[in-house]
Design a protein around this motif. Sequence first.
Motif, short mmCIF file in Angstrom:
data_model
loop_
_atom_site.label_atom_id
_atom_site.label_comp_id
_atom_site.label_asym_id
_atom_site.label_seq_id
_atom_site.Cartn_x
_atom_site.Cartn_y
_atom_site.Cartn_z
N SER A 62 0.86 -1.18 0.00
CA SER A 62 0.00 0.00 0.00
C SER A 62 0.90 1.23 0.00
O SER A 62 1.80 1.35 0.83
CB SER A 62 -0.93 0.03 1.22
OG SER A 62 -1.83 1.12 1.13
N ALA A 76 -4.01 -1.56 -1.10
CA ALA A 76 -4.51 -1.33 0.26
C ALA A 76 -4.34 -2.54 1.17
O ALA A 76 -5.08 -2.71 2.13
CB ALA A 76 -5.98 -0.91 0.22
N ARG A 79 -7.42 -7.63 3.62
CA ARG A 79 -8.72 -7.13 4.09
C ARG A 79 -8.64 -6.59 5.51
O ARG A 79 -9.24 -5.56 5.83
CB ARG A 79 -9.76 -8.25 4.01
CG ARG A 79 -11.16 -7.82 4.43
CD ARG A 79 -12.14 -8.95 4.29
NE ARG A 79 -13.47 -8.55 4.73
CZ ARG A 79 -14.53 -9.37 4.73
NH1 ARG A 79 -14.40 -10.60 4.31
NH2 ARG A 79 -15.70 -8.93 5.16
N GLY A 82 -7.58 -2.85 6.02
CA GLY A 82 -8.36 -1.73 5.48
C GLY A 82 -8.45 -0.57 6.45
O GLY A 82 -8.26 0.60 6.07
N GLY A 112 -7.97 -4.56 1.39
CA GLY A 112 -8.52 -3.44 2.15
C GLY A 112 -9.13 -2.35 1.29
O GLY A 112 -9.59 -1.32 1.81
N GLU A 115 -12.94 -1.02 1.83
CA GLU A 115 -13.10 -0.11 2.96
C GLU A 115 -12.63 1.29 2.62
O GLU A 115 -13.26 2.29 2.98
CB GLU A 115 -12.34 -0.65 4.18
CG GLU A 115 -12.58 0.19 5.43
CD GLU A 115 -12.07 -0.48 6.71
OE1 GLU A 115 -12.08 0.20 7.76
OE2 GLU A 115 -11.69 -1.67 6.65
N VAL A 116 -11.53 1.37 1.87
CA VAL A 116 -11.03 2.69 1.44
C VAL A 116 -12.04 3.37 0.53
O VAL A 116 -12.37 4.55 0.71
CB VAL A 116 -9.68 2.53 0.71
CG1 VAL A 116 -9.26 3.87 0.07
CG2 VAL A 116 -8.60 2.05 1.67
#
Length: 397
Positions: A62, A76, A79, A82, A112, A115-116
């Motif tokens: 990331s 990202a 998971r 996130g 993730g 979520e971003v």
Amino acid sequence: EVNLFTSFCIYIIFKGVEKMKGFMKSFLVAFLICLLSMTVFADTASSNKLIVNYIDVGQGDSELIECNGQFMLVDAGERDKGTVVVNYLKSRGVEKLDYVIATHPHSDHIGGMSEVLNTFPVSNIIMPKVNNTTATYTNMLKVIQQKGIKAIEPKIGDSYKLGNSTFTIIGPKKYDTKNMNNDSVAFRLVYGNNSFIFCGDAETEEENDIVASGQTLKSDVYKVSHHGSTTSSSSAFLNKVQPKYAVIEVGAGNSYGHPKQKTLEALSKIGATVYRTDLNGSIIITSDGKTLSFGDGSVDNSADANGGGDATPCTSQSVLKNTTGAGSVNGFGTATSTSVPQSVSITYVLNTNTHKIHKPNCRSVSQMKEKNKKTYVGKMADLISQGYSPCKICNPA
């Protein structure tokens, strides 16, 4: 923008000046004009920088890129990272993302991302146009559709502006139906005389295509592909990039044995100074268009899951041995172990009262009493033999 407090002070002084006469009034007016000009210049100078954040998300990738008030996120992490990425972005003042790049569908890069995308407005997302049926990937596609985010397929040679910087797509040339790592979006970022290169998890096959394309690849900083695996960072590719610095995003004690010793030696041979998120935490590199510096002094380290930001270069021997022989299943999932490197001299901060070992910018260090604080440069194994144990907040390696 001019600092609000400074503006208020200038306003109060101006009100006082209105009551003055003659030379003193002229002098103060000239002084205030100079002060205002200096304030505006300082604010402008501080914003005229490119800041690249290599975020510590464990065994994953990331990166946050900032330039002139615009932001781009590349990948990202898994998971469960996130929230880490979201909090890091908030600590950097991100309110919206001008670009997002999802390099390829593997979960340690896009896990993730949903979520971003659900947290920040996003203008554009650049991602390979590939078929993948994993829940992680399909969930990300649903969010993109629900939010109406513009999806862009990467095309070699296409360039985009991020503030005063420019990034150009250099790969992939084609999609690999058998190995998604070779579908990774690769790009080169340029700001003034400084340059950075990012290739996701691109392996030798994609690297060969990138080299054969004849594009300019020479870059100051190389985000090491595929976490330092031997399947990437081929000699032909490194000889074209010629990086001064290499950043490896990797989880401490990962079951893959990343980064591999062969890769570290190749980077050393090319003359690159190596930084690693498993040893340094999140790494920030700032460019003024001419020179590079590490850190910018404004990151909120509490947003970094592992303390982050300590930019002490690593030697070619800074490698965690793979003792499990385990690998990934279709490129997904990670595992960790508690092994630590035994041959690396690193700077630590010790709490002589609790006998805990900390990274220099672990948030616990700021809360430590000075009489209990001790800086130590040496090996983790030596400290453990003296009865010290690693902090569970910053997880020093």
